[in-house]
Design an enzyme around this catalytic site. Structure first.
Site, PDB file in Angstrom:
ATOM      1  N   TYR A 135       0.824  -1.208   0.000  1.00 32.33           N
ATOM      2  CA  TYR A 135       0.000   0.000   0.000  1.00 32.33           C
ATOM      3  C   TYR A 135       0.860   1.261   0.000  1.00 32.33           C
ATOM      4  O   TYR A 135       1.741   1.433   0.844  1.00 32.33           O
ATOM      5  CB  TYR A 135      -0.937   0.016   1.201  1.00 32.33           C
ATOM      6  CG  TYR A 135      -2.009  -1.044   1.175  1.00 32.33           C
ATOM      7  CD1 TYR A 135      -2.309  -1.760   0.024  1.00 32.33           C
ATOM      8  CD2 TYR A 135      -2.738  -1.348   2.319  1.00 32.33           C
ATOM      9  CE1 TYR A 135      -3.285  -2.736  -0.002  1.00 32.33           C
ATOM     10  CE2 TYR A 135      -3.733  -2.323   2.312  1.00 32.33           C
ATOM     11  CZ  TYR A 135      -3.992  -3.019   1.150  1.00 32.33           C
ATOM     12  OH  TYR A 135      -4.957  -3.992   1.138  1.00 32.33           O
TER      13      TYR A 135
ATOM     14  N   LEU B 166     -18.519  -1.331   0.309  1.00 28.77           N
ATOM     15  CA  LEU B 166     -19.441  -0.372  -0.309  1.00 28.77           C
ATOM     16  C   LEU B 166     -19.296  -0.372  -1.825  1.00 28.77           C
ATOM     17  O   LEU B 166     -19.798   0.525  -2.498  1.00 28.77           O
ATOM     18  CB  LEU B 166     -19.204   1.032   0.251  1.00 28.77           C
ATOM     19  CG  LEU B 166     -19.445   1.197   1.757  1.00 28.77           C
ATOM     20  CD1 LEU B 166     -19.134   2.627   2.192  1.00 28.77           C
ATOM     21  CD2 LEU B 166     -20.872   0.833   2.132  1.00 28.77           C
TER      22      LEU B 166
END
Length: 350
Positions: free
Chosen positions: A65, A219
């Site tokens: 990341y 989501l």
């Protein structure tokens, strides 16, 4: 500092372990701006503080990341109270494209990656180490023995696995049980109302082995927040399967239920995951503290059976073989001799 407050998040044990983690995990993939998006250090700290001040203790990152910046930032943020937090990171994705062994699932890359993550996190141990993505090359026993050695060395406490076929994980956990090695206790997969195909094999497998399911993209890249219905743009492309007719209909139903309850659509989508019959802890990422604050509201929401049924129906998907075959009435009749409805069945996902 984690504050004591009865109105904040509750805790769950992670899989078959005694490790206690908060009911929402904070994803920190956006800590850093090396990828052309994300949050700088100051804003990342605000995101972190918003989550922690709501009682959160479960933090997710990876060696890959933001080219390691996510781990660096996180290491600085947790330094003062390291033992208060459960830090999960991952290995598998590349850190150096000039070295053929600086990626993948091999023991060599595992050991190198763990040492690098420990330095970036500035800590003596990692609470939960995931295999990030299955490389379809490395023998399962090589992976398990390497991870178990790291557990024995005290460099990692528990192990998890992400983005890997169910048959591989089943083989691994069975082998680990027989050999007395550490077993995977957490399964990280893409899972949401829009992406439910993991219910075919992966989630029943996780239930069998008492693994907690940790959905990433809960989501669906923002589609379930309702922002695309409002005409807002995001990082996902217009051609994405998150923006097709099916996903649009799902998002509309999420918004309708949210309006009925007077809550945010994100709370409805997240709570649908949290109210599944198996252990499920969504990973919520954010690049702004307001986004975290909005996502955290889901802990105070309860969906009725009717709401759950409406969401299940609108998000129905093709079960595929053999799951769909098992649901055929003729199969049930022939397999159970007409007694199917009189037998208490295991609560596997259907």
């Amino acid at each position: 500092m984690i504050k004591e407050n009865n109105n904040m998040m509750k805790f769950k044990t992670l899989g078959r372990s005694g490790l206690k983690v908060s009911e929402l995990c904070l994803g920190t993939m956006g800590f850093g701006t090396e990828n052309g998006w994300g949050a700088d250090k100051e804003v990342s700290k605000q995101v972190f503080d918003t989550y922690v001040n709501a009682g959160g203790n479960f933090l997710d990152t990876a060696n890959f990341y933001t080219k390691g910046t996510s781990e660096v930032f996180l290491g600085e943020f947790i330094a003062a109270e390291r033992d208060s937090y459960v830090v999960a990171t991952k290995y598998s994705l590349y850190e150096n494209t000039k070295q053929v062994n600086a990626s993948g699932n091999s023991r060599k890359n595992m050991m190198r990656s763990v040492e690098a993550s420990l330095k970036r996190l500035n800590t003596g141990y990692i609470d939960l180490m995931y295999l990030h993505i299955w490389d379809n090359l490395t023998p399962v026993d090589e992976i398990l023995r390497g991870l178990d050695d790291l557990v024995k060395q005290g460099k990692i406490m528990y192990i998890g696995i992400s983005d890997t076929p169910a048959w591989v994980i089943s083989k691994a956990n069975t082998m680990a049980e027989l050999m007395g090695w550490s077993q995977f206790i957490g399964l990280q997969v893409e899972y949401s109302l829009i992406q439910r195909t993991v219910e075919r094999e992966l989630i029943p497998m996780a239930q069998h082995y008492n693994m907690t399911v940790l959905p990433w993209a809960p989501l669906a890249g923002g589609a379930l927040s309702g922002k695309y219905l409002r005409g807002e743009r995001g990082r996902i492309k217009e051609t994405s399967n998150r923006l097709n007719e099916r996903s649009t209909n799902i998002a509309r139903e999420v918004v309708n239920i949210a309006n009925d309850l007077g809550v945010e659509p994100s709370s409805v989508a997240l709570k649908w995951l949290m109210q599944q019959s198996f252990s499920c802890i969504p990973i919520v990422g954010a690049t702004k503290p307001q986004q975290v604050a909005e996502n955290l509201k889901c802990v105070d929401v309860t969906l009725s059976d009717e709401h759950m049924s409406r969401l299940d129906k609108i998000s129905a998907y093709d079960l595929g073989f053999p799951a769909a075959f098992f649901e055929e009435e003729a199969v049930k009749k022939n397999l159970f001799g007409g007694f199917y409805d009189n037998i208490q069945h295991r609560n596997f996902v259907k």
